[in-house]
Write a protein that holds these residues in place. Sequence first.
Motif: not given
Length: 608
Positions: A599-600, A121-123, A76-82
Amino acid sequence: MCGIVAIIGKHRVAPLLVDALKRLEYRGYDSAGVATLQDGMLDRRRAEGKLVNLEKVLAENPLGGTIGIGHTRWATHGAPTENNAHPHFCEGVAVVHNGIIENFSEIRDQLTSAGAHFSTETDTEVIAQLLASLLRSGKTPKEAMQATLSSLKGAYALAVLFEGENEQIMGARNGPPLAIGHGDGEMFIGSDAIALSPFTDDITYLEDGDWAILNRDHVEIFNADGNTVQRPRSKASSAYAQVEKGNYRHFMEKEIYEQPEVISHTLTHYIDFATGKVREVSSQLDFADIDSLKIAACGSAYLAGQFGKNWLERYARLPVEIDVASEFRYREMPLPGRQAALFVSQSGETADTLASLRYCKNNGLRIGSIVNVRESTIARESDVVFPTLAGPEIGVASTKALTCQMSVFAALAIGAGRARNTLSEAEEKDMVRSLSEVPRITGSVLHQIQPQLEILSRELSKFHNVLYLGRGNNYTLALEGALKLKEISYIHAEAYAAGELKHGPIALIDENMPVIVIAPHDRHFEKTVSNMQEVAARGGRIIFITDENGARASNLETMATIVLPNVDEFIMPLIFMLPIQLLAYHTAVFMGTDVDQPRNLAKSVTVE
Ligand code: M6R
């Protein structure tokens, strides 16, 4: 949306966490991670993408420890990165979270002004940071947890580990579900009981505002005020342990083929086929005492409600208003007079549906729900629960849950018709007889049409756009067909009421736009055939889904004609759903998409 798990046990916990996460992967699969405590020290492994990537990381670099937490993410908040993957760490605190912290920027700003440095970048990171700052100020983990929870606004299910605290895990719930599993010298936390089914079926569900401290043989549960509370223990369904694909390639395929059986289970719950009558349960929403019904739901569950509306209005003469729950909840509609409300949800946790339910409840309406997960929040907050007996549905695209929801609506329409004296006993018997044939007909149709649809899907996969048309219940089928095709094959598909064709979409017709027309030989047939003629006259390619009588009555040239047996109009939608599901499924398989985890998307949408 996101799955969380936590285990405090006797064995090395990382492989067990991954095992549980596999059962939660339907909730999100952008990234995954686990953290454990070993000799009082926290460590974690995280990976972008699906769980299999995390398994590779763990194989190369294993984690020890018998206490740990895990997460599979739907971003939700921030790209799906490691880096944005959970668990999030801050100074000896590890957190996994499902939900959205609505006041995260406010908390983040306060902590940043006090010197905190955020690395994601996450909540969710604000939870770890807040806990750490409270521990630094001298609070115990328990005090820090309570203070943190009282600062958070939004939806959360959490599991938390504290460095140096080898004997405890904390969990909290406000919104998304959280199950506590009781083992023998082991305790568990999971987003649902399915995740915990390999370990225990002895489950306690936390209520909104609850939080808990687990150690190896005990759990203490507190409410939002910090008072100790008792919550009931229940046995999870044995079906939860059987979530395997068996010989099928995908869960979706398995779930399509399970329909004859689960529709039969569901119908039998509502109908006594021996006497030809609906059971008492089918009229529990006091249909005789209301003047209208509101229905709200999302996605395919909304479309189940649309079939329900059509049936309830036609057979029980009950006015029904239906809306997608994300709109319904904010309309601030007046709810005067004698009304009831009915909510439809496979998971029983969909945030917008739950909010719509609460709106109606606060306005004094009697609340019914059609749910597949009986322990879900929507079920627990309803006055009357109409269960679907579909068993766990794992494929993100809803198939058997939807046809079971429709089966419930079909039974309710008869129950309501009898209660409101709009159906005679003889009509009830006829409708029950038609429904009794559904399991047998669905079983034989699935096998009969599968080879043709597999071949047709190869053709369909060459197109970028598809139009679905139908009238009445066939329009609702068209909407579901377009949703299913978009969802798993990523082909752009739209559905229109066939009568709307001339009001705009006909401009789109050319040889690059296949038009799938659903038109059994019912009272709409002639009109829909005229619409097909208009498509054909403009060079459109038609895929015609009809019945034997319809095939005989039309001589139009088509790209393909799928012929189903003639059945009573009442049960047609349950039978005509099958080619729609198989067409989407085989097209997706042929295109090589990720059928069960497109996806998504995520199976359970617990945030807005
Ligand atoms: O769990 P719910 O039935 O409340 O879920 C509602 C929708 O999210 C769901 O039906 C969704 O549209 C499906 N993926 C459709 O196949």
